[in-house]
Motif scaffolding. Structure first.
Motif, PDB file in Angstrom:
ATOM      1  N   ASP A 136      36.065  50.089  22.011  1.00 26.06           N
ATOM      2  CA  ASP A 136      36.205  48.750  21.463  1.00 26.06           C
ATOM      3  C   ASP A 136      36.032  47.718  22.559  1.00 26.06           C
ATOM      4  N   ALA A 137      35.647  46.518  22.164  1.00 24.73           N
ATOM      5  CA  ALA A 137      35.359  45.476  23.148  1.00 24.73           C
ATOM      6  C   ALA A 137      35.427  44.124  22.470  1.00 24.73           C
ATOM      7  N   ILE A 138      35.653  43.109  23.267  1.00 26.15           N
ATOM      8  CA  ILE A 138      35.401  41.742  22.827  1.00 26.15           C
ATOM      9  C   ILE A 138      34.146  41.282  23.549  1.00 26.15           C
ATOM     10  N   ALA A 139      33.325  40.483  22.887  1.00 28.39           N
ATOM     11  CA  ALA A 139      32.012  40.143  23.435  1.00 28.39           C
ATOM     12  C   ALA A 139      31.717  38.663  23.241  1.00 28.39           C
ATOM     13  N   ASP A 146      33.285  43.204  26.945  1.00 24.27           N
ATOM     14  CA  ASP A 146      34.446  43.511  27.774  1.00 24.27           C
ATOM     15  C   ASP A 146      35.158  44.722  27.187  1.00 24.27           C
ATOM     16  N   PHE A 147      34.819  45.924  27.718  1.00 21.88           N
ATOM     17  CA  PHE A 147      35.447  47.143  27.234  1.00 21.88           C
ATOM     18  C   PHE A 147      36.797  47.397  27.893  1.00 21.88           C
ATOM     19  N   GLY A 148      37.224  46.484  28.767  1.00 17.52           N
ATOM     20  CA  GLY A 148      38.581  46.560  29.286  1.00 17.52           C
ATOM     21  C   GLY A 148      39.610  46.213  28.229  1.00 17.52           C
ATOM     22  N   TRP A 149      39.175  45.532  27.169  1.00 18.11           N
ATOM     23  CA  TRP A 149      40.058  45.201  26.044  1.00 18.11           C
ATOM     24  C   TRP A 149      40.248  46.436  25.181  1.00 18.11           C
ATOM     25  N   ASN A 150      41.485  46.758  24.850  1.00 16.46           N
ATOM     26  CA  ASN A 150      41.784  47.929  24.025  1.00 16.46           C
ATOM     27  C   ASN A 150      42.712  47.537  22.885  1.00 16.46           C
ATOM     28  N   ALA A 151      42.333  47.943  21.694  1.00 20.52           N
ATOM     29  CA  ALA A 151      43.161  47.700  20.512  1.00 20.52           C
ATOM     30  C   ALA A 151      43.616  49.040  19.944  1.00 20.52           C
ATOM     31  N   VAL A 152      44.569  48.982  19.027  1.00 19.23           N
ATOM     32  CA  VAL A 152      45.067  50.192  18.365  1.00 19.23           C
ATOM     33  C   VAL A 152      44.578  50.176  16.922  1.00 19.23           C
ATOM     34  N   LEU A 288      30.487  45.780  58.944  1.00 20.87           N
ATOM     35  CA  LEU A 288      30.134  45.145  60.211  1.00 20.87           C
ATOM     36  C   LEU A 288      29.766  43.677  60.030  1.00 20.87           C
ATOM     37  N   GLY A 289      29.714  43.222  58.795  1.00 23.99           N
ATOM     38  CA  GLY A 289      29.251  41.873  58.525  1.00 23.99           C
ATOM     39  C   GLY A 289      30.328  40.823  58.662  1.00 23.99           C
ATOM     40  N   PRO A 290      29.950  39.559  58.481  1.00 19.98           N
ATOM     41  CA  PRO A 290      30.891  38.444  58.643  1.00 19.98           C
ATOM     42  C   PRO A 290      31.749  38.181  57.415  1.00 19.98           C
ATOM     43  N   PHE A 291      31.463  38.865  56.300  1.00 25.76           N
ATOM     44  CA  PHE A 291      32.172  38.580  55.059  1.00 25.76           C
ATOM     45  C   PHE A 291      33.130  39.710  54.700  1.00 25.76           C
ATOM     46  N   GLU A 292      34.177  39.350  53.994  1.00 24.76           N
ATOM     47  CA  GLU A 292      35.168  40.342  53.607  1.00 24.76           C
ATOM     48  C   GLU A 292      34.585  41.351  52.623  1.00 24.76           C
ATOM     49  N   GLN A 293      35.167  42.523  52.599  1.00 28.35           N
ATOM     50  CA  GLN A 293      34.769  43.572  51.666  1.00 28.35           C
ATOM     51  C   GLN A 293      35.522  43.362  50.357  1.00 28.35           C
ATOM     52  N   THR A 294      34.803  43.423  49.246  1.00 29.81           N
ATOM     53  CA  THR A 294      35.423  43.210  47.937  1.00 29.81           C
ATOM     54  C   THR A 294      35.371  44.493  47.115  1.00 29.81           C
ATOM     55  N   PHE A 295      36.291  44.594  46.173  1.00 30.11           N
ATOM     56  CA  PHE A 295      36.394  45.782  45.327  1.00 30.11           C
ATOM     57  C   PHE A 295      36.577  45.364  43.875  1.00 30.11           C
ATOM     58  N   SER A 296      36.175  46.237  42.976  1.00 33.70           N
ATOM     59  CA  SER A 296      36.331  45.958  41.551  1.00 33.70           C
ATOM     60  C   SER A 296      37.799  46.082  41.156  1.00 33.70           C
ATOM     61  N   GLU A 297      38.156  45.367  40.107  1.00 34.32           N
ATOM     62  CA  GLU A 297      39.523  45.405  39.591  1.00 34.32           C
ATOM     63  C   GLU A 297      39.724  46.668  38.758  1.00 34.32           C
ATOM     64  N   GLN A 298      40.843  47.360  38.977  1.00 34.59           N
ATOM     65  CA  GLN A 298      41.135  48.577  38.228  1.00 34.59           C
ATOM     66  C   GLN A 298      42.477  48.515  37.507  1.00 34.59           C
ATOM     67  N   ARG A 299      43.206  47.417  37.667  1.00 34.69           N
ATOM     68  CA  ARG A 299      44.489  47.270  36.989  1.00 34.69           C
ATOM     69  C   ARG A 299      44.240  46.724  35.584  1.00 34.69           C
ATOM     70  N   GLU A 304      41.665  43.376  30.993  1.00 29.62           N
ATOM     71  CA  GLU A 304      41.687  43.285  29.533  1.00 29.62           C
ATOM     72  C   GLU A 304      41.813  41.841  29.079  1.00 29.62           C
ATOM     73  N   GLY A 305      40.866  41.406  28.257  1.00 29.67           N
ATOM     74  CA  GLY A 305      40.959  40.094  27.637  1.00 29.67           C
ATOM     75  C   GLY A 305      40.961  38.942  28.615  1.00 29.67           C
ATOM     76  N   VAL A 306      40.107  38.999  29.633  1.00 32.93           N
ATOM     77  CA  VAL A 306      40.084  37.947  30.657  1.00 32.93           C
ATOM     78  C   VAL A 306      38.787  37.149  30.593  1.00 32.93           C
ATOM     79  N   ASP A 307      38.081  37.184  29.455  1.00 33.65           N
ATOM     80  CA  ASP A 307      36.781  36.522  29.375  1.00 33.65           C
ATOM     81  C   ASP A 307      36.871  35.024  29.653  1.00 33.65           C
ATOM     82  N   LEU A 308      37.906  34.355  29.132  1.00 35.14           N
ATOM     83  CA  LEU A 308      38.048  32.922  29.387  1.00 35.14           C
ATOM     84  C   LEU A 308      38.291  32.626  30.865  1.00 35.14           C
TER      85      LEU A 308
END
Length: 807
Positions: A136-139, A146-152, A288-299, A304-308
C-alpha cells in the motif's frame, strides 16, 4: 514579478480537453462479504461490474485478451469498502513469489487506487499479489508513491482453474474523506502480468502527458457514511542484548505509537517512547570529499506519511537523532575521551491532512535530549562533562494548496531551537509547481530564506530556482536556473552540500510510447550546464552529456551515459577554504549497464565505466565494474550477490593545511564491495531475511605533495612530502551482517527477532591486500547484537464494537 508573468502566461495559453471517464455505481450491502477469496457472497450478486480493461504499458490502448479479462465489483457498508476481482488467466502463466510486505517481487498483481477528494493528486493505493502479499502507498505527482505508509486492511487470494480471485476489505479508518452526504471518489484499477510486464487499467491512461491521477474513473453511489473515529494504538516492547570487547549490556524498552484522526481529513501521529533498535545498518563508505556522507532514512516514523514535509527539500530526517551540533572546547592538556555519535530522541509528533478544497496542512515536531561529551585532564587525571547538544526542538510547518488537478503552491517553515546559548536555525520557503490545463507546459520554482542565530553573530542567506519545461509528447525540453548566496544554510534540519552558486541548465529528451520491432521502451536525455559563483559572478565550470535507456522485447534493460566538462573547471569546495579553488581540465566519464529479465529464475545486473582527463599534464584513469546475480530458487527462496570493484590512480585532492598552505596529494584508490541479500518466506506472514555487506577501500598517496596556488594550480616548489603531514594513507574496512525473522501474527501486529554483528577497522596500511586487510579486520572486537521486538495493533473501533456487542 517577471517569473509570475511567465507562469500565468503559460497557464492562459492552453485550455483543458476533458476525457470522458468511466464510472462505477457502488451499492450498499447489509451483509458484508467474507474475505476468503470465494465469491459466493450475496453482496456480489447484483453489484455493478468494472470491466473492459486496456493496456497502458508497454503499449497504450490494447484491449485485454478474452482469456485474460478482468471483472471487478465493489460494495460498501458503514465500516468499509469491499472489492472483488476475478482475474482470468492461464494458471500456468500466473507468476507467484512470496515476498515481504510492499515488495512487488516477481508476482502478478491487482491494484485499487482510491481518491476520496477526486482531485487527481492525492491517491491511496492498495495492491494484492498472487502470493497473497499486500502493498500500500499514498501517491502524489510531486513525490510519487510512498510505500513507507502502511495501513491495516484485509485481503485474500485464491488461484482457480481459469485465473485467480482477489477479495479486499478496506476499512474507512485507512482513508481520509469528507462527511458529505453523497460522495464521488476518483477510482482506478490496475493489473500487471509479470511474464511480459504488461499493465492494464480500467479507465484508459495516456502516458504521453499529465499525471496518472488525471485518468482515474469515478466511483459513485456512496451515501450517508460517516468517517469513523480514526484512533489506533501500536504498543510495543523490545529487548536488546549487546556484546562488544568482553562487555555485555542489555536494554529493555516499552512504549507506544498512536494515530488519531483529529478530523475526517487530518491525522495525528505520535511516537511516545521512540524505539529504533532494529533499524538497518547504513552503507558506510570511505569519504575523501569535502561534503558530509548522507544515508537513507530507515526509521518507520520518519518514512511513513511524510509527503507534505518533503516539499521544498528542506527536511533531512537523519538530522533528528544525528550527531551533536558542537564539539567540546578543550585546553592543551585535555583530550575528549567520549563523544557521542548520536543524540537520543525523546518524542515526536506529526499532524497532516488535506481539506476537500485541496489545502494541505502539515505540522511536525520532535524533541531530542541534552547530550554530553567527556573530557579528561591529562595532567590531573580529572574528568569533566560538557554539553555538546542541549535539549533541542525540531519543527516543520507546511501549507500546500493544490488546484487544477495538476498544480500546487506551498509555503514551508522549518526551525531548530536549542536550549541555552547554542545554535538556532530557521528556514522559510515558497514553492510552486504549475502545469497548464493542457498538461503540456510546467513551471516550477522555489524561493528560500535561511537564518542562523549563532552565539557570536546572526547570518541570513537565500536560494532560488526556476524551471520551465515542456512535459508532454515524445520530445520534451526545458531550461533551469538555480541560485544560492554565500550565507545560505539549511543544514540544521535539511541537507545542502553547496552554496554561493548561480547555475544554468538546458535539457531535452526523446522517448517512445509505443513499442517498436526491437524496443518496448526507449528514451534519450541530454543536457548542458554552465556554472558560476553567485558572488562574485565568475565562471566555475560547465558540463555536456547524454543518457540512453532502452528495454527490448525480452525485457532486458540497457543504459549508457557519457559526460564531458570541456575546458577548465574550478572547484571551490575541495580546498576547504573560503575563496580558494582547485583547477582541473577536460574530465570525461562513460558508463554502461545491463539488467536482464527478473521474471526469470536467474537474472543479473552488470555495469562498468571509467573516468579520465584530457590533460597532457595529468595521468588520471579510474574504472569500475560490478556484477549482481540473483537466483530465485522457488517461490519462497531468493538469494542475491553484489560485487563491485573500483580502481584508479592520478586523482588529486585535499590532504591537509601546513601553516597557511593548502596541501594537495595525488592518490591511488582501490575499493571492493561484497554484499549478499536473501529471503525465505514461509508464507505471506512468516519470513527469514539475510543482509551482509563488506566494504574495503585503500588510498595510497604519492610521497611528493603539492601546494595549492592562488590561481588554482598546484606546485611542488615548497617540497612538501608525506613526512610533513599526518600519514594520509588509508585502509578502511567495514563488515555488517543482519539475520532476522519476522512474523505478522495479526493484522498490523508483528514480532521481529534480529541478530546482528559488525566489525570496523581503519589504519594507514594501504599497501595491504584485500585478504590481509580482512585478516586484520577479524582481529578487531566484534559487536554482537540480539534484539526482539513486538508491536501489537489496536483499533479503537474494534474495541468499541466489542463493548457494543457485550451490552
Amino acid at each position: 514579478m517577471k517569473y509570475l508573468f511567465i507562469i500565468f502566461t503559460l497557464i492562459a495559453a492552453f485550455t483543458a480537453s476533458a476525457q470522458e471517464k468511466k464510472s462505477l455505481q457502488i451499492n450498499r450491502t447489509s451483509d458484508a462479504p467474507k474475505i476468503d477469496g470465494i465469491l459466493d457472497d450475496a453482496a456480489w450478486q447484483n453489484a455493478d461490474e468494472a470491466k473492459d480493461f486496456t493496456q497502458f504499458r508497454p503499449e497504450m490502448g490494447v484491449v485485454e485478451a478474452p482469456h485474460q479479462k478482468t471483472i471487478v465489483k465493489m460494495v460498501y457498508d458503514d465500516n468499509a469498502i469491499y472489492i472483488s476481482a476475478y482475474l482470468y488467466d492461464n494458471p500456468d502463466k500466473i507468476m507467484r513469489q512470496l515476498t515481504s510486505r510492499d515488495n512487488f517481487g516477481q508476482s502478478d498483481f491487482f491494484g485499487v487506487i482510491l481518491n476520496p477528494n477526486n482531485d487527481a493528486q492525492n491517491d491511496t493505493e492498495f495492491f494484492v499479489f498472487t502470493s497473497g502479499t499486500q502493498a500500500d502507498a499514498i501517491a502524489t505527482p510531486s513525490n510519487g508513491e510512498d510505500f513507507g505508509w502502511n495501513a491495516v486492511w484485509d485481503s485474500a487470494v485464491e488461484i482457480v482453474s481459469d485465473g485467480w480471485i482477489v477479495e479486499m476489505k478496506i476499512p474507512y479508518s485507512t482513508l481520509r474523506f469528507s462527511n458529505e452526504k453523497i460522495q464521488t471518489w476518483g477510482l482506478q484499477f490496475h493489473r500487471r502480468f509479470r511474464t511480459d510486464n504488461s499493465q492494464y487499467s480500467w479507465n484508459p491512461i495516456d502516458r504521453t502527458k499529465g499525471n496518472i491521477g488525471l485518468y482515474h474513473g469515478l466511483l459513485q453511489g456512496i451515501e450517508n457514511i460517516e468517517p469513523p473515529t480514526r484512533l489506533s494504538f501500536y504498543p510495543f516492547a523490545s529487548a536488546v542484548v549487546k556484546s562488544f570487547d568482553g562487555e555485555t549490556i542489555d536494554d529493555y524498552n516499552a512504549g507506544m505509537d498512536v494515530k488519531y484522526g483529529i478530523t475526517e481529513n487530518f491525522t495525528l501521529d505520535a511516537t511516545l517512547v521512540p524505539d529504533f533498535s532494529q533499524t538497518g545498518f547504513d552503507d558506510v563508505r570511505l569519504n575523501l570529499g569535502p561534503f558530509e556522507q548522507t544515508f537513507s532514512e530507515q526509521r518507520q516514523f520518519f518514512t511513513e506519511g511524510v509527503d507534505l514535509f518533503t516539499k521544498g527539500n528542506l527536511f533531512y530526517s537523519r538530522r533528528i537523532g544525528g550527531r551533536p551540533s558542537s564539539f567540546p572546547n578543550v585546553a592543551e592538556d585535555e583530550e575528549v575521551t567520549e563523544y557521542p555519535n548520536k543524540v537520543s530522541m525523546l518524542n515526536a509528533v506529526k499532524v497532516s491532512g488535506r481539506t476537500k478544497n485541496g489545502l494541505g496542512i502539515g505540522f511536525f515536531n520532535a524533541i531530542t535530549e541534552k547530550t554530553y561529551a567527556s573530557i579528561k585532564n591529562l595532567t590531573t587525571g580529572e574528568t569533566r562533562k560538557e554539553v555538546v547538544e542541549p535539549l533541542a526542538n525540531y519543527n516543520i510547518f507546511v501549507l500546500d494548496q493544490q488546484f487544477n488537478k495538476n498544480s500546487s503552491i506551498s509555503l514551508i517553515n522549518t526551525s531548530v531551537i536549542r536550549d541555552g546559548h547554542f545554535r538556532d536555525a530557521n528556514v522559510t520557503a515558497a514553492v510552486f509547481d504549475i502545469t497548464d490545463k493542457a498538461n503540456k507546459w510546467n513551471v516550477d520554482g522555489t524561493l528560500k530564506v535561511s537564518s542562523l542565530n549563532l552565539p557570536i553573530e546572526n547570518r541570513s542567506g537565500f536560494s532560488s530556482s526556476l524551471e520551465i519545461e515542456k512535459v508532454s509528447g515524445s520530445y520534451r525540453y526545458g531550461v533551469e536556473n538555480t541560485i544560492a548566496d554565500r550565507e545560505y544554510n539549511i543544514n540544521d534540519l535539511g541537507i545542502s552540500f553547496r552554496n554561493n552558486y548561480n547555475n544554468f541548465r538546458a535539457f531535452g529528451s526523446y522517448r517512445i510510447f509505443e513499442p517498436t520491432e526491437t524496443f518496448n521502451n526507449l528514451s534519450i536525455y541530454t543536457w548542458a550546464e554552465y556554472n558560476m559563483l553567485f558572488d562574485p559572478g565568475i565562471y566555475t565550470g560547465n558540463s555536456l552529456g547524454f543518457d540512453i535507456y532502452a528495454q527490448n522485447k525480452k525485457l532486458w534493460e540497457y543504459g549508457f551515459n557519457a559526460n564531458v566538462q570541456p575546458g577548465k573547471q574550478h572547484d571551490y569546495y575541495e580546498p576547504r577554504a573560503e575563496g580558494r579553488f582547485f583547477t582541473y581540465k577536460n574530465p570525461f566519464n562513460v558508463s554502461t549497464w545491463v539488467n536482464t529479465n527478473y521474471a526469470k529464475k536467474f537474472a543479473f545486473f552488470a555495469h562498468t565505466g571509467f573516468v579520465t582527463l584530457f590533460d597532457s599534464e595529468r595521468d588520471l584513469f579510474e574504472y569500475w565494474v560490478g556484477f549482481e546475480p540473483r537466483m530465485r530458487f522457488n517461490e519462497k527462496f531468493t538469494l542475491g550477490y553484489n560485487f563491485n570493484y573500483q580502481d584508479g590512480s592520478g586523482s588529486r585532492g585535499f590532504v591537509s593545511t601546513v601553516n597557511d598552505d593548502i596541501v594537495f596529494g595525488q592518490r591511488a584508490q582501490t575499493t571492493i564491495v561484497n554484499s549478499i541479500s536473501g529471503n525465505y518466506n514461509f508464507n505471506s506472514f512468516h519470513a527469514l531475511s539475510l543482509t551482509f555487506r563488506n566494504y574495503w577501500a585503500t588510498v595510497t598517496y604519492d610521497n611528493t605533495l603539492y601546494t595549492l596556488q592562488e590561481n588554482g594550480t598546484v606546485s611542488t616548489e615548497d617540497n612538501y612530502t608525506l613526512a610533513d603531514v599526518n600519514n594520509p594513507n588509508v585502509n578502511f574496512n567495514t563488515w555488517n551482517l543482519d539475520f532476522g525473522y519476522s512474523w505478522q501474527f495479526a493484522p498490523g501486529s508483528q514480532l521481529t527477532a534480529l541478530y546482528r554483528n559488525s566489525l570496523f577497522n581503519s589504519n594507514s596500511e594501504s599497501s595491504a591486500t584485500y585478504f590481509e586487510s580482512l585478516e586484520s579486520l577479524f582481529k578487531q572486537p566484534i559487536e554482537h547484537v540480539f534484539s526482539l521486538r513486538m508491536v501489537y495493533y489496536i483499533d479503537y473501533n474494534n474495541i468499541k464494537n466489542i463493548f457494543k456487542k457485550n451490552s
